[in-house]
Design a protein around this motif. Structure first.
Motif, PDB file in Angstrom:
ATOM      1  N   LEU A 173       0.825  -1.214   0.000  1.00  0.00           N
ATOM      2  CA  LEU A 173       0.000   0.000   0.000  1.00  0.00           C
ATOM      3  C   LEU A 173       0.854   1.257   0.000  1.00  0.00           C
ATOM      4  O   LEU A 173       0.513   2.252  -0.653  1.00  0.00           O
ATOM      5  CB  LEU A 173      -0.940   0.008   1.201  1.00  0.00           C
ATOM      6  CG  LEU A 173      -2.108  -0.956   1.141  1.00  0.00           C
ATOM      7  CD1 LEU A 173      -2.951  -0.850   2.397  1.00  0.00           C
ATOM      8  CD2 LEU A 173      -2.949  -0.718  -0.088  1.00  0.00           C
ATOM      9  N   PHE A 174       1.953   1.227   0.730  1.00  0.00           N
ATOM     10  CA  PHE A 174       2.838   2.398   0.769  1.00  0.00           C
ATOM     11  C   PHE A 174       3.384   2.711  -0.626  1.00  0.00           C
ATOM     12  O   PHE A 174       3.381   3.861  -1.060  1.00  0.00           O
ATOM     13  CB  PHE A 174       3.985   2.163   1.753  1.00  0.00           C
ATOM     14  CG  PHE A 174       4.965   3.296   1.783  1.00  0.00           C
ATOM     15  CD1 PHE A 174       4.644   4.496   2.396  1.00  0.00           C
ATOM     16  CD2 PHE A 174       6.201   3.163   1.183  1.00  0.00           C
ATOM     17  CE1 PHE A 174       5.545   5.546   2.413  1.00  0.00           C
ATOM     18  CE2 PHE A 174       7.112   4.210   1.199  1.00  0.00           C
ATOM     19  CZ  PHE A 174       6.783   5.405   1.821  1.00  0.00           C
ATOM     20  N   PHE A 175       3.823   1.682  -1.338  1.00  0.00           N
ATOM     21  CA  PHE A 175       4.363   1.918  -2.676  1.00  0.00           C
ATOM     22  C   PHE A 175       3.271   2.343  -3.659  1.00  0.00           C
ATOM     23  O   PHE A 175       3.513   3.157  -4.547  1.00  0.00           O
ATOM     24  CB  PHE A 175       5.121   0.679  -3.184  1.00  0.00           C
ATOM     25  CG  PHE A 175       6.427   0.487  -2.479  1.00  0.00           C
ATOM     26  CD1 PHE A 175       7.418   1.455  -2.535  1.00  0.00           C
ATOM     27  CD2 PHE A 175       6.666  -0.651  -1.733  1.00  0.00           C
ATOM     28  CE1 PHE A 175       8.626   1.291  -1.877  1.00  0.00           C
ATOM     29  CE2 PHE A 175       7.876  -0.822  -1.062  1.00  0.00           C
ATOM     30  CZ  PHE A 175       8.859   0.158  -1.136  1.00  0.00           C
ATOM     31  N   ARG A 176       2.063   1.817  -3.479  1.00  0.00           N
ATOM     32  CA  ARG A 176       0.941   2.281  -4.307  1.00  0.00           C
ATOM     33  C   ARG A 176       0.660   3.757  -4.044  1.00  0.00           C
ATOM     34  O   ARG A 176       0.412   4.531  -4.974  1.00  0.00           O
ATOM     35  CB  ARG A 176      -0.325   1.472  -4.005  1.00  0.00           C
ATOM     36  CG  ARG A 176      -0.439   0.189  -4.772  1.00  0.00           C
ATOM     37  CD  ARG A 176      -1.724  -0.545  -4.481  1.00  0.00           C
ATOM     38  NE  ARG A 176      -2.898   0.233  -4.838  1.00  0.00           N
ATOM     39  CZ  ARG A 176      -4.129  -0.101  -4.472  1.00  0.00           C
ATOM     40  NH1 ARG A 176      -4.359  -1.175  -3.746  1.00  0.00           N
ATOM     41  NH2 ARG A 176      -5.158   0.649  -4.826  1.00  0.00           N
ATOM     42  N   LEU A 177       0.671   4.136  -2.762  1.00  0.00           N
ATOM     43  CA  LEU A 177       0.438   5.541  -2.398  1.00  0.00           C
ATOM     44  C   LEU A 177       1.504   6.434  -3.011  1.00  0.00           C
ATOM     45  O   LEU A 177       1.196   7.483  -3.593  1.00  0.00           O
ATOM     46  CB  LEU A 177       0.423   5.700  -0.874  1.00  0.00           C
ATOM     47  CG  LEU A 177       0.421   7.132  -0.347  1.00  0.00           C
ATOM     48  CD1 LEU A 177      -0.855   7.860  -0.755  1.00  0.00           C
ATOM     49  CD2 LEU A 177       0.601   7.147   1.159  1.00  0.00           C
ATOM     50  N   CYS A 178       2.767   6.050  -2.888  1.00  0.00           N
ATOM     51  CA  CYS A 178       3.862   6.865  -3.434  1.00  0.00           C
ATOM     52  C   CYS A 178       3.725   7.019  -4.942  1.00  0.00           C
ATOM     53  O   CYS A 178       3.873   8.122  -5.476  1.00  0.00           O
ATOM     54  CB  CYS A 178       5.214   6.237  -3.088  1.00  0.00           C
ATOM     55  SG  CYS A 178       5.629   6.366  -1.349  1.00  0.00           S
ATOM     56  N   GLU A 179       3.444   5.925  -5.628  1.00  0.00           N
ATOM     57  CA  GLU A 179       3.297   5.985  -7.080  1.00  0.00           C
ATOM     58  C   GLU A 179       2.121   6.895  -7.455  1.00  0.00           C
ATOM     59  O   GLU A 179       2.219   7.714  -8.367  1.00  0.00           O
ATOM     60  CB  GLU A 179       3.071   4.586  -7.639  1.00  0.00           C
ATOM     61  CG  GLU A 179       2.949   4.552  -9.146  1.00  0.00           C
ATOM     62  CD  GLU A 179       2.733   3.138  -9.666  1.00  0.00           C
ATOM     63  OE1 GLU A 179       2.245   3.033 -10.791  1.00  0.00           O
ATOM     64  OE2 GLU A 179       3.040   2.169  -8.949  1.00  0.00           O
TER      65      GLU A 179
END
Length: 95
Positions: free
Chosen positions: A5-11
């Protein structure tokens, strides 16, 4: 928040902020608050991302983290409102 989820948010956030930087040049703003325009946009995008997760039936725990005592209305920066509206239309085309 999980790594996924963190990487989805950053992207999600950084892709839109990069597009937004092409439209709005905050370096020309004399006021320090107005130069924070990218931070404000990131906060808005975070809320949109959370709403999107709720649409995916993810469980979201909402906690009050900050209590604001002195608030005043900030003026809308030129161009931000239209960019934000276009962003919402892009993210939620059938809403």
């Amino acid at each position: 928040m999980s790594n996924e989820l963190f990487f989805r948010l950053c992207e999600f956030q950084f892709s839109f902020i990069e597009l937004f930087k092409k439209v709005v040049d905050a370096k020309t703003y004399p006021d320090e608050n107005k130069r924070r325009v990218y931070g404000y946009m990131a906060e808005i995008l975070y809320g949109i991302f959370i709403c999107k997760l709720e649409e995916e039936n993810r469980k979201i725990l909402r906690l009050q983290l900050v209590q604001f005592k002195n608030t005043k209305q900030l003026t809308i920066f030129t161009g931000i409102k239209s960019v934000f509206c276009q962003l919402c239309i892009f993210l939620f085309p059938y809403a």
